[in-house]
Enzyme design. Sequence first.
Site, PDB file in Angstrom:
ATOM      1  CG  ASP A  91      -2.069   1.005   1.097  1.00 24.19           C
ATOM      2  OD1 ASP A  91      -2.400   1.399  -0.035  1.00 24.19           O
ATOM      3  OD2 ASP A  91      -2.624   1.405   2.137  1.00 24.19           O
ATOM      4  CG  LEU A  92       4.942   1.259  -0.958  1.00 24.81           C
ATOM      5  CD1 LEU A  92       6.149   0.898  -1.799  1.00 24.81           C
ATOM      6  CD2 LEU A  92       5.387   1.945   0.335  1.00 24.81           C
TER       7      LEU A  92
END
Length: 353
Positions: free
Chosen positions: A226-227
């Site tokens: 989840d960058l």
Amino acid sequence: MDNVNVEKRKRPEVSMKVAIEIVRKLYGFKVKSLKELNGYDDKNLRITCCQGFENPHVKSIESDGYVLKIMNSMDSRNVSLVEGQNEMMLYLHQNSISCPIPVMNLEGSYYSLEDFGEGTQNKNLVRLLVYCPGEILYNVKPSSNLLRDVGRISADLDEKLRGFSHPSFQTREFIWMLVATPKLRDYTYAVKNEEDRLLVEKVIARFERDILGDLEYFEMGLIHGDLNEQNLIVNSTHDKIATVIDFGDSHHSCLIFELIITLCYMIIQVRDIESGRHVVEGYVSVRKISELERKILKTGVCARLCQSLVLGAYSHLENPNNDYVMITAQNGWAILRELWPMEEEKVLKLWGL
């Protein structure tokens, strides 16, 4: 697949008074100030503490403060996963990746389960993490150099994680994994626009056809998962990533999915599909992309857009007061409508591939 029922993953309702008391009781710290931070389905509070403390496991009070994280009761049931996330952050910190690290409580543990009035079956897991100062990428207009560094760190992070393992990540399955894209069909009713719902259906079908059938051929490993623009903190000159935060979606998956997820959110942040070129440049400076991985980039990015847009719409339907879940929608639908009809080779050429 666990955590598919996203309606059960609601942010805990904890007052500031209770939060101050929980910090004193669990950590022996006296809170000086506190401020609520963004959170999708967890309660996050930034706190600063007075110098005097009673905790034998802590050497000194962090001047930049801490983040008190109170997890939603559903995720709190998976204690092993939290243990894995804690170990992962400590490992990365030791291997030159700046990230939050957990603080030991009075019992010598990095977490505890607390009852905030929801009953014994719905306890919330509480952690205290060292606060990492800086500006989140969401508040910055990214330069090409910053986007390259985002790509670089996304690959470097996964390369470092080759040396780390924890059993909780190997079998983890949840709705935000990219491979769970077909599960979006259960939530598309939350999307008001019929044409958008049809578009999502097309993306899901293409994802199933072109990606799910070939999973065994992709290189696998641990990814952050989840960058996005909320989970990356930039340095003072806004040209490099200083810190990576929020490892709540970390799991074992296809390594290329890390780039796909990162590309998705950076394109939304810049509001420009072609800007993905800089992210890719940074990524390939650390890890090369195979031909098979190259071919799925456009479909993968569209699938992640759909995940964020559909699940955001659903979560907002269930909890209208949480506007944080709708951040992607501000630019995301426009990007998806523009990207999906584009020829695949044209997109890859724009991205320098």
